[in-house]
Design a protein around this motif. Structure first.
Motif, PDB file in Angstrom:
ATOM      1  N   LEU A 523       0.894  -1.100  -0.144  1.00 34.64           N
ATOM      2  CA  LEU A 523      -0.044  -0.142  -0.108  1.00 34.64           C
ATOM      3  C   LEU A 523       1.029   1.368   0.061  1.00 34.64           C
ATOM      4  CD1 LEU A 523      -3.099   0.924   0.216  1.00 34.64           C
ATOM      5  CD2 LEU A 523      -2.828   1.031   2.585  1.00 34.64           C
ATOM      6  N   GLU A 524       1.972   0.973   0.631  1.00 32.12           N
ATOM      7  CA  GLU A 524       2.885   2.293   0.575  1.00 32.12           C
ATOM      8  C   GLU A 524       3.503   2.471  -0.663  1.00 32.12           C
ATOM      9  OE1 GLU A 524       6.415   4.024   3.868  1.00 32.12           O
ATOM     10  OE2 GLU A 524       5.567   1.843   4.019  1.00 32.12           O
ATOM     11  N   MET A 530       1.537   6.672  -6.906  1.00 30.12           N
ATOM     12  CA  MET A 530       0.626   7.910  -7.176  1.00 30.12           C
ATOM     13  C   MET A 530       1.134   9.305  -7.129  1.00 30.12           C
ATOM     14  SD  MET A 530      -2.709   6.247  -5.278  1.00 30.12           S
ATOM     15  CE  MET A 530      -3.680   7.600  -5.592  1.00 30.12           C
ATOM     16  N   ARG A 531       1.970   9.406  -6.165  1.00 33.43           N
ATOM     17  CA  ARG A 531       2.628  10.715  -5.902  1.00 33.43           C
ATOM     18  C   ARG A 531       3.638  10.967  -6.918  1.00 33.43           C
ATOM     19  NH1 ARG A 531       2.977   9.018  -0.458  1.00 33.43           N
ATOM     20  NH2 ARG A 531       5.258   8.451  -0.739  1.00 33.43           N
ATOM     21  N   LYS A 532       4.195   9.825  -7.620  1.00 35.41           N
ATOM     22  CA  LYS A 532       5.105  10.187  -8.662  1.00 35.41           C
ATOM     23  C   LYS A 532       4.355  10.263  -9.901  1.00 35.41           C
ATOM     24  CE  LYS A 532       8.574   7.653 -11.450  1.00 35.41           C
ATOM     25  NZ  LYS A 532       9.465   6.430 -11.618  1.00 35.41           N
ATOM     26  N   GLU A 538       8.456  12.427 -11.488  1.00 39.60           N
ATOM     27  CA  GLU A 538       9.880  12.890 -11.016  1.00 39.60           C
ATOM     28  C   GLU A 538       9.402  12.979  -9.421  1.00 39.60           C
ATOM     29  OE1 GLU A 538      11.349  16.206 -12.336  1.00 39.60           O
ATOM     30  OE2 GLU A 538      11.942  15.256 -14.357  1.00 39.60           O
ATOM     31  N   PHE A 539      10.486  12.478  -8.648  1.00 39.66           N
ATOM     32  CA  PHE A 539      10.242  12.489  -7.262  1.00 39.66           C
ATOM     33  C   PHE A 539      10.806  13.990  -6.801  1.00 39.66           C
ATOM     34  CE2 PHE A 539       9.979   7.811  -7.288  1.00 39.66           C
ATOM     35  CZ  PHE A 539       8.665   7.735  -6.521  1.00 39.66           C
ATOM     36  N   ASP A 540       9.964  14.337  -5.664  1.00 42.05           N
ATOM     37  CA  ASP A 540      10.516  15.561  -4.949  1.00 42.05           C
ATOM     38  C   ASP A 540      11.199  15.265  -3.824  1.00 42.05           C
ATOM     39  OD1 ASP A 540      10.957  18.180  -4.501  1.00 42.05           O
ATOM     40  OD2 ASP A 540       8.770  18.932  -4.324  1.00 42.05           O
ATOM     41  N   ASP A 541      12.090  16.090  -3.462  1.00 42.39           N
ATOM     42  CA  ASP A 541      12.820  15.890  -2.087  1.00 42.39           C
ATOM     43  C   ASP A 541      11.676  16.089  -0.966  1.00 42.39           C
ATOM     44  OD1 ASP A 541      14.973  15.265  -3.441  1.00 42.39           O
ATOM     45  OD2 ASP A 541      15.747  17.326  -3.300  1.00 42.39           O
ATOM     46  N   MET A 547       3.499  14.381   2.294  1.00 46.87           N
ATOM     47  CA  MET A 547       2.568  13.401   2.300  1.00 46.87           C
ATOM     48  C   MET A 547       2.588  12.355   3.498  1.00 46.87           C
ATOM     49  SD  MET A 547       0.697  13.522  -0.470  1.00 46.87           S
ATOM     50  CE  MET A 547       0.096  12.147  -0.758  1.00 46.87           C
ATOM     51  N   GLY A 548       3.177  12.768   4.441  1.00 43.37           N
ATOM     52  CA  GLY A 548       3.426  12.035   5.612  1.00 43.37           C
ATOM     53  C   GLY A 548       4.314  11.046   5.824  1.00 43.37           C
TER      54      GLY A 548
END
Length: 811
Positions: A523-524, A530-532, A538-541, A547-548
């Motif tokens: 799930l994580e 989904m955030r990507k 692209e991932f943000d630092d 997002m917790g």
């Protein structure tokens, strides 16, 4: 004018509906007329009470007086809200007519129906409340005929449901439940007669039966769902009347179709309705079809579909799990059930005893009870020629749990093996015995003996599919729960590898507590993906922090238990501090430490040196400054050792997920987690994960089916005991259903010569068909053969008839 007034007064006294209408418009203007009728009603009420005691009047006189009395009761009830002071005794008077008051008898026939309807009307007008109405109607249920009973039953259910529609009416519920409890308790002191042999007519328990039926209806509609409702039916489970007892047992078992005759009659009605639809369709195809016939056919189809839907809704009831879980003192309830079963063993029929066994086993399995006498009692029924032995085997398996003593179950397993698993019986019997043994051992593996197990798993070499499946299931079970009881060549690869360094839990021992939610990392990862996608690939630092889910926090919490144990040995909370300084813990300090850790990690990633604080440099001792190089080397070794130990610990133990620490999972999250676990198990099984991956996939799919079916398979069924069998011959309805499925999506079968190849569609005639018939078939047809075998006299008659026909045609 005077004459018209007099005639108007006579009309009002004789025409009660018109007077009722006028009183509702002007109560004060027609009060004298109302009092006249009310006094007439009181006089008839006294006559009714006297006649019920003496019973000397003739039938014709009684019928006329009852009819007039019923009209007056309806009139008074209709206008009671206009004169509340004068009619305040009306509810008590009607109650006395129905239930009897001051030694008087109750009214019968149409007058009783009239009184009941007027009481309901007074409740609708809120002249009386629901409690007063139900206190009158509930005792009437076992006394009135079926037609009026249906009206009373519907009224009671509707009133209670309406009163609890917005909020729970606890006062009404308590009063009605007390009444029902009293109805059940009233017949508890009678003698138990039983449901086999002679003496069935001596049973009495009408009030208790209707009380149980009312509780079942209210529970089914969701109006009542508390423990007190369950306690009413739990008391009825020990009623001397076997019909009442059977109704209570069916309530806990969750089956409402208690009478097989009703089910058979419903199926016969459905068949009759289908035949009627088929006949109507045939008539419309052969004869003329009009709008009237089309409407009749549509109405018949609607009624048939309603009957089929109602019949389907009544089948396949699930066990009543909340009722079993709401039982008060289930241990005492189970012991009383067993005492009742054992005490009246010769009085009850086999069907009734099996009902008690089923309920007792489900209560034992749900609440993990130990009623040890049940296993010694059930042994005498464990024979393959016993009627309904599959239900008995289901009851036996359901009653076993991990806290059941193995010593009690070992004789049962031996009995099953001796009666069901030997060459002298059929393959279905052997499969049922092996499946029953497997289900018992699944719940308590220590009841099996090693020698017996080796004999049972040899049946996996049988030629019957059901026996092979049952024996392999038993072998696979012990490969998982206790492979030490198997021989080395029978343990399998996975069991042999898992046996090293692992110990089977002894009786009474439980597994360790769960360390987390299984599959939460899936799930994580799903949320991270989904955030990507939301960030454009692209991932943000700082995206994880927002997002917790923070990687720095994850590393900071990774070895919190190791760090806590590395300090001085302590036996309690008092020895946490070193004794030299008091610890000061605050939220601000924690925030500053976390910020500093994040800043240091970011500096390390960019290749910059981390500068220590001046306070930390001043805290070092002078001796450490002199031997700085050696200490640096020692610190590096210590750091490497700690990192290696940390890696080993992280590999052996499951990493704590920040998602569970920072987010409250909703039911939707758990549903998504189950889907992700199922998807991961499918991919693992398809990529060659082995038999373990396939078993895990099967378990997940089975659990998903159980949840979708509202836990309908929480308990065992007969199919699980019987196992896979040869396909049974289909019934006529099933074959016709398959035929209709095969015809879907295609044109109707038949010749198209006279339907599509002509200008006006029509079918070919018999004469046209005879012309195209092959000559060899025509020579042997019935018509030609009759001509050949005809006598001379028959030929003369036919020839004369043909000549006469030709003469008529010429003229």
């Amino acid at each position: 004018m005077v004459k018209s007034r007099a005639s108007r007064g006579i009309l009002l006294t004789s025409n009660l509906p018109q007077l009722q209408n006028l009183i509702k418009r002007d109560p004060e203007g027609y009060k004298e007329e109302f009092l006249t009728q009310y006094n007439h009603y009181l006089s008839l009420l006294k006559l009714q009470q006297v006649s019920s005691v003496t019973s000397t009047s003739t039938n014709s006189t009684t019928d006329k007086s009852n009819e007039l009395f019923g009209d007056l009761i309806t009139f008074i009830s209709q206008v009671a809200q206009c004169y509340p002071v004068e009619t305040k005794e009306l509810p008590l008077q009607l109650k006395g007519l129905l239930l009897g008051a001051e030694g008087g008898q109750t009214v019968k026939g149409d007058l009783r129906r009239t009184v009941v309807k007027n009481l309901v009307m007074l409740r609708n007008k809120e002249i009386i409340d629901s409690i007063e109405l139900l206190q009158i109607l509930l005792p009437l249920l076992p006394q009135v005929p079926s037609a009026l009973r249906g009206v009373i039953r519907h009224t009671i259910l509707t009133d209670i449901k309406t009163s609890n529609q917005k909020t729970k009416n606890h006062r009404l519920n308590r009063v009605v439940q007390s009444l029902l409890f009293g109805m059940v308790e009233s017949g508890m002191g009678a003698e138990v007669v039983g449901d086999k042999g002679k003496g069935k007519g001596k049973e009495k328990g009408g009030e208790a039966m209707w009380a149980v039926m009312m509780v079942k209806e209210l529970w089914k509609k969701g109006v009542w769902n508390d423990a007190k409702t369950v306690s009413i039916v739990a008391l009825a489970a020990f009623h001397p009347n076997t019909k009442v007892q059977s109704a209570a047992l069916h309530f806990f078992l969750g089956s409402d179709n208690e009478d097989a005759e009703d089910t058979d009659s419903d199926e016969e009605d459905i068949r009759e309705a289908r035949r009627g639809v088929k006949k109507m369709e045939h008539r419309m195809e052969v004869g003329k079809s009009g709008r009237k016939k089309e409407k009749m056919l549509a109405q018949m189809k609607r009624e048939t579909n309603k009957k089929r839907a109602k019949h389907a809704a009544g089948l396949g009831h699930t066990p009543n799990f909340p009722a079993l879980e709401l039982l008060h003192d289930p241990q005492t309830f189970g012991e009383k059930l067993y005492d009742n079963l054992h005490k009246h063993d010769k009085i009850y029929s086999l069907d009734h005893k099996i009902l008690i066994m089923q309920l007792l086993s489900r209560v034992m399995g749900t609440h993990k009870l130990c009623v040890l006498g049940f296993y010694s009692y059930i042994i005498k029924y464990l024979t393959y020629h016993q009627l309904q032995v599959t239900l008995i085997l289901v009851s036996l398996a359901q009653s076993v749990h991990e806290l059941t003593p193995p010593d009690v179950l070992t004789p049962v397993i031996r009995k099953l093996a001796q009666e069901f698993v030997h060459p002298g019986v059929g393959a279905e019997v052997i499969a049922a015995g092996l499946n029953a043994i497997r289900e018992v051992c699944r719940r308590q593996p220590w009841c099996m003996e090693e020698d017996l197990l080796s004999d049972l798993i040899e049946y996996r070499k049988s030629k019957d599919k059901g026996v092979v499946t049952a024996s392999r299931g038993l072998l696979q079970l012990f490969r998982e729960v206790n492979p030490g009881m198997l021989k080395k060549r029978e343990r399998g690869k996975a069991a042999s590898m898992g046996l090293i360094g692992s110990q089977v839990l002894a009786y009474g021992h439980s597994k360790d507590a769960a360390e987390g939610i299984e599959g939460l990392e899936l799930l994580e990862e799903h949320f991270a993906q989904m955030r990507k996608e939301a960030n454009g690939g692209e991932f943000d630092d700082n995206s994880d922090v927002e997002m917790g889910v923070d990687e720095d926090d994850e590393q900071g919490w990774e070895n919190w238990d190791v760090n806590s144990e590395s300090g001085s040995e302590s036996s309690g909370w008092e020895d946490v501090s070193s004794g030299e300084e008091d610890l000061e813990i605050s939220d601000s300090d924690d925030e500053e430490d976390r910020k500093r850790d994040r800043k240091e990690k970011k500096l390390k990633k960019k290749g910059k040196a981390v500068v220590k604080n001046e306070d930390e440099e001043d805290s070092d001792s002078e001796d450490e400054k002199d031997d700085g190089d050696e200490d640096v080397d020692m610190d590096d070794d210590a750091k490497s050792t700690v990192s290696a130990a940390t890696t080993a610990v992280s590999q052996d133990t499951k990493k704590l997920s920040l998602l569970a620490q920072q987010k409250i999972l909703t039911p939707a999250d758990f549903a998504l987690l189950n889907e992700l676990r199922l998807k991961a198990a499918k991919s693992l099984a398809e990529s060659g994960g082995g038999s373990g991956a396939k078993r895990k996939l099967a378990a997940l799919e089975a659990s998903k089916r159980h949840v979708d079916a509202d836990e309908s398979e929480r308990f065992l069924t007969e199919a699980e005991i019987l196992g896979p069998r040869k396909k049974v011959k289909a019934t006529w309805e099933e074959r016709m259903e398959l035929v209709q499925k095969g015809r879907e999506g295609r044109e109707k079968f038949g010749s198209l010569k006279g339907k599509k190849k002509k200008e006006t569609p029509s079918s070919s005639t018999n004469r046209e068909k005879a012309r195209n018939k092959p000559i060899m078939m025509a020579l042997h047809s019935n018509k030609v053969m009759q001509k050949k075998k005809a006598s001379l006299r028959d030929k003369q008659i036919k020839l004369r008839a043909a000549i006469d026909k030709q003469k008529k045609l010429k003229h």
